[in-house]
Design an enzyme around this catalytic site. Sequence first.
Site, short mmCIF file in Angstrom:
data_model
loop_
_atom_site.label_atom_id
_atom_site.label_comp_id
_atom_site.label_asym_id
_atom_site.label_seq_id
_atom_site.Cartn_x
_atom_site.Cartn_y
_atom_site.Cartn_z
CE LYS A 167 32.23 32.20 51.90
NZ LYS A 167 33.51 31.23 52.11
N GLY A 224 37.03 23.06 50.11
CA GLY A 224 37.42 21.98 50.98
C GLY A 224 38.40 20.93 50.43
N GLY A 246 39.30 26.26 48.01
CA GLY A 246 40.22 25.40 47.12
C GLY A 246 41.84 25.68 47.35
CG ASN A 275 37.72 26.69 57.47
OD1 ASN A 275 38.37 26.01 58.23
ND2 ASN A 275 36.44 26.91 57.58
CB THR A 276 39.74 22.85 54.08
OG1 THR A 276 38.21 23.07 53.96
CG2 THR A 276 39.79 21.49 54.20
#
Lengths: 260, 66
Positions: A101, A162, A189, A210-211
Amino acid sequence: MQNPDCDQLTIGGCEVNSRLFLGTGKYSADRIIPSVVAAAGAQVVTVALRRVDFDSPQDNILTSIPKDCILMPNTSGARNAAEAARIARLARAAGCGDWIKIEVIADNRYLLPDNLETLKATEILAAEGFIVLPYMSPDLSIARRLAAAGAAAVMPLGAPIGSNRGLKTKELIKILIEEIDRPIIVDAGIGRPSEAAEAMELGAAAVLVNTAVASATDPVGMAEAFGLAVKAGRKAFLAGAGAVRNQACASSPLTGFLQE
Amino acid sequence: MHVQINGKATEVEPGMTLAEFIAMKGLKPESVVIEHNGTILPRERWRGVALTSADQLQIVSFVGGG
């Protein structure tokens, strides 16, 4: 309409069985990651590369990632194409595959990607045989150039990394989905399963989260919710949503009323 | 003898090989990648490389990330 039974996502020649990609950062403890990955049903998992801190050695994150996952290291920390290429080569030398990535960021406040350096890194690394997935600000011209440079997929952001703010770039992502002949993966996002579902309904090939999972009160529960949302959104996309109208259109017959 | 490792001057016994350094630090070889003076060194070569005070090493590993 595509046949849902043959709804296979292929990236860089690899068949990917889950459209929810998962990041492994910011968890309270790495030991919960296997449960999170399992609950999400994720197959593609991101990691970062960092200097070993000899003063406070950490556990090897790879021991927390199920062996059947596809590892997608990111180039976070890179400020230009050369640094991204260096990180990518180090990551590949770890022997965990060719996926990368590309993340090139020169802005510390919003962590927005540098599209030009991202394009340069894509050109370099695709030519070296990497399966390149560039994280980018949604821009049609750059997306076309990324595809031409050999990107295996294009990963526009929905909102800053995030931020959990959702699909703020929705209209631009829609254009990429329409125009770019590569899987479009919404990266960054997305904060809620409903937003992941929305991205999939638009026709995104996958989402990377992720976040939103790591910062949930119950990351395992949230991972499962995201897995369901991504499947629901994909099914809805394949089913083809009905037209949107400005005025009402009765759902019940307009004849045979009692007062007639 | 001091060697630049991950940006810090690090005390290393003269003649120590990369393989020995990694073992001394308690790291599993398969969990790290080493860049030696700007060149990535495959693990099988670590035994043959004795550190010198002019060396610059980057020793990296995967961590959680998005």
